[in-house]
Write a protein that holds these residues in place. Structure first.
Motif, mmCIF file in Angstrom:
data_model
loop_
_atom_site.group_PDB
_atom_site.id
_atom_site.type_symbol
_atom_site.label_atom_id
_atom_site.label_comp_id
_atom_site.label_asym_id
_atom_site.label_seq_id
_atom_site.Cartn_x
_atom_site.Cartn_y
_atom_site.Cartn_z
ATOM 1 N N MET A 5 0.916 -1.224 0.092
ATOM 2 C CA MET A 5 0.078 -0.089 -0.187
ATOM 3 C C MET A 5 0.928 1.383 0.005
ATOM 4 N N GLU A 6 0.699 2.134 -0.972
ATOM 5 C CA GLU A 6 1.372 3.207 -1.025
ATOM 6 C C GLU A 6 1.488 4.299 0.062
ATOM 7 N N ASN A 7 2.485 4.602 0.745
ATOM 8 C CA ASN A 7 2.799 5.406 1.896
ATOM 9 C C ASN A 7 1.987 4.876 3.239
ATOM 10 N N PHE A 8 1.914 3.527 3.227
ATOM 11 C CA PHE A 8 1.494 2.789 4.251
ATOM 12 C C PHE A 8 2.893 2.015 4.779
ATOM 13 N N VAL A 9 2.902 2.057 6.273
ATOM 14 C CA VAL A 9 4.292 1.644 6.855
ATOM 15 C C VAL A 9 3.945 0.768 7.679
ATOM 16 N N GLN A 10 4.690 -0.614 7.836
ATOM 17 C CA GLN A 10 4.358 -1.482 9.017
ATOM 18 C C GLN A 10 4.812 -0.900 10.248
ATOM 19 N N ALA A 11 4.108 -0.860 11.053
ATOM 20 C CA ALA A 11 4.250 -0.483 12.467
ATOM 21 C C ALA A 11 4.205 -1.537 13.733
ATOM 22 N N ALA A 12 3.495 -2.521 13.433
ATOM 23 C CA ALA A 12 3.223 -3.604 14.581
ATOM 24 C C ALA A 12 2.617 -4.747 14.018
ATOM 25 N N LYS A 13 2.529 -5.657 14.874
ATOM 26 C CA LYS A 13 1.875 -7.210 14.362
ATOM 27 C C LYS A 13 0.561 -6.888 15.246
ATOM 28 N N VAL A 14 -0.438 -7.615 14.569
ATOM 29 C CA VAL A 14 -1.815 -7.566 15.373
ATOM 30 C C VAL A 14 -1.826 -8.380 16.747
ATOM 31 N N GLY A 15 -2.279 -7.924 17.622
ATOM 32 C CA GLY A 15 -2.155 -8.717 18.792
ATOM 33 C C GLY A 15 -1.053 -8.222 19.837
ATOM 34 N N GLU A 16 -0.117 -7.217 19.310
ATOM 35 C CA GLU A 16 0.785 -6.665 20.274
ATOM 36 C C GLU A 16 0.117 -5.847 21.263
ATOM 37 N N LEU A 17 -0.897 -5.201 21.064
ATOM 38 C CA LEU A 17 -1.497 -4.158 22.047
ATOM 39 C C LEU A 17 -2.894 -4.947 22.532
ATOM 40 N N ALA A 18 -3.000 -5.005 23.880
ATOM 41 C CA ALA A 18 -4.225 -5.236 24.289
ATOM 42 C C ALA A 18 -5.169 -3.990 24.501
ATOM 43 N N PRO A 19 -6.560 -4.127 24.754
ATOM 44 C CA PRO A 19 -7.251 -3.042 24.915
ATOM 45 C C PRO A 19 -6.814 -2.079 25.903
ATOM 46 N N GLY A 20 -6.845 -0.663 25.829
ATOM 47 C CA GLY A 20 -6.459 0.189 26.959
ATOM 48 C C GLY A 20 -4.843 0.448 26.891
ATOM 49 N N GLU A 21 -4.085 -0.218 25.846
ATOM 50 C CA GLU A 21 -2.861 -0.073 25.688
ATOM 51 C C GLU A 21 -2.371 0.879 24.692
ATOM 52 N N MET A 22 -1.057 1.446 24.879
ATOM 53 C CA MET A 22 -0.533 2.356 23.777
ATOM 54 C C MET A 22 0.856 1.901 23.566
ATOM 55 N N LYS A 23 1.259 2.012 22.384
ATOM 56 C CA LYS A 23 2.600 1.995 21.887
ATOM 57 C C LYS A 23 3.337 3.164 21.261
ATOM 58 N N LEU A 24 4.591 3.515 21.381
ATOM 59 C CA LEU A 24 5.320 4.355 20.654
ATOM 60 C C LEU A 24 5.859 3.801 19.534
ATOM 61 N N VAL A 25 5.610 4.192 18.284
ATOM 62 C CA VAL A 25 6.206 3.444 17.251
ATOM 63 C C VAL A 25 6.938 4.849 16.374
ATOM 64 N N GLU A 26 8.023 4.570 15.757
ATOM 65 C CA GLU A 26 8.974 5.200 14.901
ATOM 66 C C GLU A 26 8.542 4.739 13.406
ATOM 67 N N VAL A 27 8.128 5.569 12.678
ATOM 68 C CA VAL A 27 7.650 5.412 11.238
ATOM 69 C C VAL A 27 8.313 6.418 10.391
ATOM 70 N N GLY A 28 9.547 6.069 9.754
ATOM 71 C CA GLY A 28 10.268 6.902 9.300
ATOM 72 C C GLY A 28 11.082 7.979 10.030
ATOM 73 N N ASN A 29 10.530 9.253 9.553
ATOM 74 C CA ASN A 29 10.997 10.320 10.661
ATOM 75 C C ASN A 29 9.707 10.732 11.611
ATOM 76 N N GLU A 30 8.775 10.023 11.493
ATOM 77 C CA GLU A 30 7.653 10.270 12.479
ATOM 78 C C GLU A 30 7.571 9.626 13.634
ATOM 79 N N SER A 31 7.301 10.176 14.709
ATOM 80 C CA SER A 31 7.039 9.433 16.021
ATOM 81 C C SER A 31 5.699 9.435 16.335
ATOM 82 N N LEU A 32 4.969 8.148 16.188
ATOM 83 C CA LEU A 32 3.707 8.120 16.418
ATOM 84 C C LEU A 32 3.116 7.234 17.611
ATOM 85 N N VAL A 33 1.908 7.196 18.220
ATOM 86 C CA VAL A 33 1.360 6.510 19.144
ATOM 87 C C VAL A 33 0.426 5.481 18.426
#
Length: 103
Positions: free
Chosen positions: A1-29
């Motif tokens: 998918m154009e301009n979409f980047v893999q950030a995690a795997k399904v199941g890494e986050l339980a409901p109510g959890e947050m994860k910092l992910v670095e995608v290229g030059n972007e810092s996302l949650v």
């Protein structure tokens, strides 16, 4: 998918959890709200603090620095001192990959 980047795997986050992910030059949650995944920019629009260090309550994340609150679904400010919304990103699932974009 154009301009979409893999950030995690399904199941890494339980409901109510947050994860910092670095995608290229972007810092996302990446955020799990009742089984649905959302992604926002990590930087609070008020004082540039990290939202990944904040507190999640339902679909609202509160910045630890000054108490600004943002809706993780829309990015809208729900409580000042921030006035500008936080950037949101589309989350797509392909197989067991969580993709974020457009980046």
């Amino acid at each position: 998918m154009e301009n979409f980047v893999q950030a995690a795997k399904v199941g890494e986050l339980a409901p109510g959890e947050m994860k910092l992910v670095e995608v290229g030059n972007e810092s996302l949650v990446l955020i799990n709200v009742q089984g649905e995944l959302y992604a926002i920019n990590n930087e609070c629009t008020h004082a540039a603090c990290d939202l990944a260090d904040g507190n999640l309550d339902g679909d609202t994340v509160e910045c630890n620095c000054h108490g600004s609150k943002f809706n993780v679904k829309s990015g809208a400010v729900e409580n000042p001192p921030a006035f500008d919304p936080v950037q949101t990103y589309t989350v797509r699932i392909e197989g067991d990959n969580v993709l974020l974009g457009p980046i």
